[in-house]
Design a protein around this motif. Structure first.
Motif, PDB file in Angstrom:
ATOM      1  N   SER A  90       0.768  -1.135   0.028  1.00 19.81           N
ATOM      2  CA  SER A  90      -0.106   0.025  -0.182  1.00 19.81           C
ATOM      3  C   SER A  90       0.649   1.261  -0.016  1.00 19.81           C
ATOM      4  CB  SER A  90      -0.996   0.081   1.395  1.00 19.81           C
ATOM      5  OG  SER A  90      -0.157   0.431   2.333  1.00 19.81           O
ATOM      6  N   GLY A  91       2.007   1.137   0.485  1.00 16.97           N
ATOM      7  CA  GLY A  91       2.943   2.312   0.709  1.00 16.97           C
ATOM      8  C   GLY A  91       2.628   3.211   1.901  1.00 16.97           C
ATOM      9  N   ASN A  92       1.739   2.502   2.735  1.00 15.38           N
ATOM     10  CA  ASN A  92       1.307   3.008   4.239  1.00 15.38           C
ATOM     11  C   ASN A  92       0.640   1.893   4.939  1.00 15.38           C
ATOM     12  OD1 ASN A  92       1.107   4.986   6.063  1.00 15.38           O
ATOM     13  ND2 ASN A  92      -0.823   5.531   5.393  1.00 15.38           N
ATOM     14  N   ASP A  93       1.870   1.029   5.166  1.00 14.14           N
ATOM     15  CA  ASP A  93       1.427  -0.155   5.822  1.00 14.14           C
ATOM     16  C   ASP A  93       1.519  -0.295   7.283  1.00 14.14           C
ATOM     17  OD1 ASP A  93       1.040  -1.482   3.234  1.00 14.14           O
ATOM     18  OD2 ASP A  93       3.259  -1.634   3.189  1.00 14.14           O
ATOM     19  N   ARG A  94       0.646  -0.778   7.995  1.00 16.03           N
ATOM     20  CA  ARG A  94       0.571  -0.699   9.471  1.00 16.03           C
ATOM     21  C   ARG A  94       0.631  -2.229   9.925  1.00 16.03           C
ATOM     22  NH1 ARG A  94      -1.139   3.845  11.650  1.00 16.03           N
ATOM     23  NH2 ARG A  94      -2.033   3.077  13.637  1.00 16.03           N
ATOM     24  N   ILE A  95       1.776  -2.599  10.655  1.00  7.42           N
ATOM     25  CA  ILE A  95       2.075  -4.043  11.006  1.00  7.42           C
ATOM     26  C   ILE A  95       2.317  -3.922  12.446  1.00  7.42           C
ATOM     27  CG2 ILE A  95       3.613  -5.982  10.751  1.00  7.42           C
ATOM     28  CD1 ILE A  95       4.084  -4.684   7.690  1.00  7.42           C
ATOM     29  N   LYS A  96       1.392  -4.965  13.004  1.00 11.70           N
ATOM     30  CA  LYS A  96       1.685  -5.077  14.690  1.00 11.70           C
ATOM     31  C   LYS A  96       2.674  -6.155  14.707  1.00 11.70           C
ATOM     32  CE  LYS A  96      -1.996  -5.356  17.032  1.00 11.70           C
ATOM     33  NZ  LYS A  96      -3.253  -5.510  17.895  1.00 11.70           N
ATOM     34  N   LEU A  97       3.488  -5.693  15.720  1.00 15.56           N
ATOM     35  CA  LEU A  97       4.670  -6.564  16.164  1.00 15.56           C
ATOM     36  C   LEU A  97       4.534  -7.826  17.205  1.00 15.56           C
ATOM     37  CD1 LEU A  97       7.219  -3.693  17.044  1.00 15.56           C
ATOM     38  CD2 LEU A  97       7.432  -5.379  14.881  1.00 15.56           C
ATOM     39  N   ALA A  98       4.957  -8.659  16.776  1.00 13.01           N
ATOM     40  CA  ALA A  98       4.775  -9.953  17.591  1.00 13.01           C
ATOM     41  C   ALA A  98       5.932 -10.042  18.729  1.00 13.01           C
ATOM     42  CB  ALA A  98       4.617 -11.254  16.912  1.00 13.01           C
ATOM     43  N   LYS A  99       5.648 -10.717  19.841  1.00 14.06           N
ATOM     44  CA  LYS A  99       6.804 -10.992  20.739  1.00 14.06           C
ATOM     45  C   LYS A  99       7.940 -11.700  20.064  1.00 14.06           C
ATOM     46  CE  LYS A  99       7.760 -12.624  25.477  1.00 14.06           C
ATOM     47  NZ  LYS A  99       7.211 -12.802  26.808  1.00 14.06           N
ATOM     48  N   GLY A 100       9.368 -10.967  20.290  1.00 14.35           N
ATOM     49  CA  GLY A 100      10.212 -11.803  19.524  1.00 14.35           C
ATOM     50  C   GLY A 100      10.748 -10.894  18.531  1.00 14.35           C
ATOM     51  N   GLN A 101      11.423 -11.677  17.668  1.00  8.26           N
ATOM     52  CA  GLN A 101      12.240 -10.945  16.509  1.00  8.26           C
ATOM     53  C   GLN A 101      11.121 -10.929  15.222  1.00  8.26           C
ATOM     54  OE1 GLN A 101      15.872 -13.237  16.164  1.00  8.26           O
ATOM     55  NE2 GLN A 101      16.865 -11.179  16.626  1.00  8.26           N
ATOM     56  N   ASN A 102      10.971  -9.712  14.742  1.00 10.47           N
ATOM     57  CA  ASN A 102      10.088  -9.622  13.393  1.00 10.47           C
ATOM     58  C   ASN A 102      11.053  -9.206  12.312  1.00 10.47           C
ATOM     59  OD1 ASN A 102       7.016  -9.321  14.816  1.00 10.47           O
ATOM     60  ND2 ASN A 102       8.586  -8.710  16.161  1.00 10.47           N
ATOM     61  N   PHE A 103      11.101  -9.842  11.305  1.00  9.34           N
ATOM     62  CA  PHE A 103      11.980  -9.671   9.959  1.00  9.34           C
ATOM     63  C   PHE A 103      11.195  -9.039   8.971  1.00  9.34           C
ATOM     64  CE2 PHE A 103      13.708 -13.144  12.683  1.00  9.34           C
ATOM     65  CZ  PHE A 103      14.750 -12.884  12.779  1.00  9.34           C
ATOM     66  N   PHE A 104      11.704  -8.097   8.380  1.00  8.05           N
ATOM     67  CA  PHE A 104      10.770  -7.398   6.991  1.00  8.05           C
ATOM     68  C   PHE A 104      12.009  -7.043   5.916  1.00  8.05           C
ATOM     69  CE2 PHE A 104       8.805  -6.064  10.911  1.00  8.05           C
ATOM     70  CZ  PHE A 104       7.472  -6.551  10.555  1.00  8.05           C
ATOM     71  N   ILE A 105      11.640  -7.235   4.864  1.00  6.13           N
ATOM     72  CA  ILE A 105      12.496  -7.045   3.598  1.00  6.13           C
ATOM     73  C   ILE A 105      11.566  -6.280   2.452  1.00  6.13           C
ATOM     74  CG2 ILE A 105      13.921  -9.145   4.122  1.00  6.13           C
ATOM     75  CD1 ILE A 105      12.526 -10.452   1.675  1.00  6.13           C
ATOM     76  N   CYS A 106      12.321  -5.848   1.598  1.00  8.27           N
ATOM     77  CA  CYS A 106      11.476  -5.317   0.457  1.00  8.27           C
ATOM     78  C   CYS A 106      12.263  -6.571  -0.720  1.00  8.27           C
ATOM     79  CB  CYS A 106      12.262  -3.995  -0.184  1.00  8.27           C
ATOM     80  SG  CYS A 106      11.656  -3.467  -1.694  1.00  8.27           S
TER      81      CYS A 106
END
Length: 123
Positions: A90-106
């Protein structure tokens, strides 16, 4: 005066809703990369910040040239997109964090390899 079964259920429901609102009020909202948004220079953005499970990351970017993919540790390391990974566009994404490590890439070609990835640890 005793409560009927319906009254007890209503009290429990109200307490549950109050607890949910309290949790939502406690969640922090972070714009990934700050004013510059989600970009190639976002990799060090999480450093020095304390995140909690339930906090929300907002990824702002131009969707014609970037995206956000929530991945696991292995995919983060190899810059690959596993089958079934959630891809945000979307270009304006809202993502809720989970406990622990959260990994994101393009996952646009070569973007992750060029450093467009972050790991955010939440307690």
């Amino acid at each position: 005066m005793s409560m009927g079964r319906g009254s007890a259920v209503a009290v429990v429901l109200v307490l549950f809703l109050v607890a949910l609102q309290y949790e939502a009020a406690q969640a922090a909202i972070y714009t990934v990369g700050g004013a510059g948004g989600w970009s190639f220079s976002s990799g060090s953005w999480p450093k020095g910040k304390r995140f909690r499970a339930g906090d929300v990351l907002v990824f702002k970017y131009n969707p014609s040239i970037h995206n956000v993919v929530a991945v696991n540790r292995g995919a983060y390391g190899s810059c690959s997109t596993p089958r079934g990974a959630k891809v945000y566009t979307s270009g304006n994404d809202r993502i809720k964090l989970a406990k622990g490590q959260n990994f994101f890439i393009c996952n646009f070609p070569s973007h992750c390899q060029a450093g467009m990835k972050i790991v955010v640890s939440a307690i």
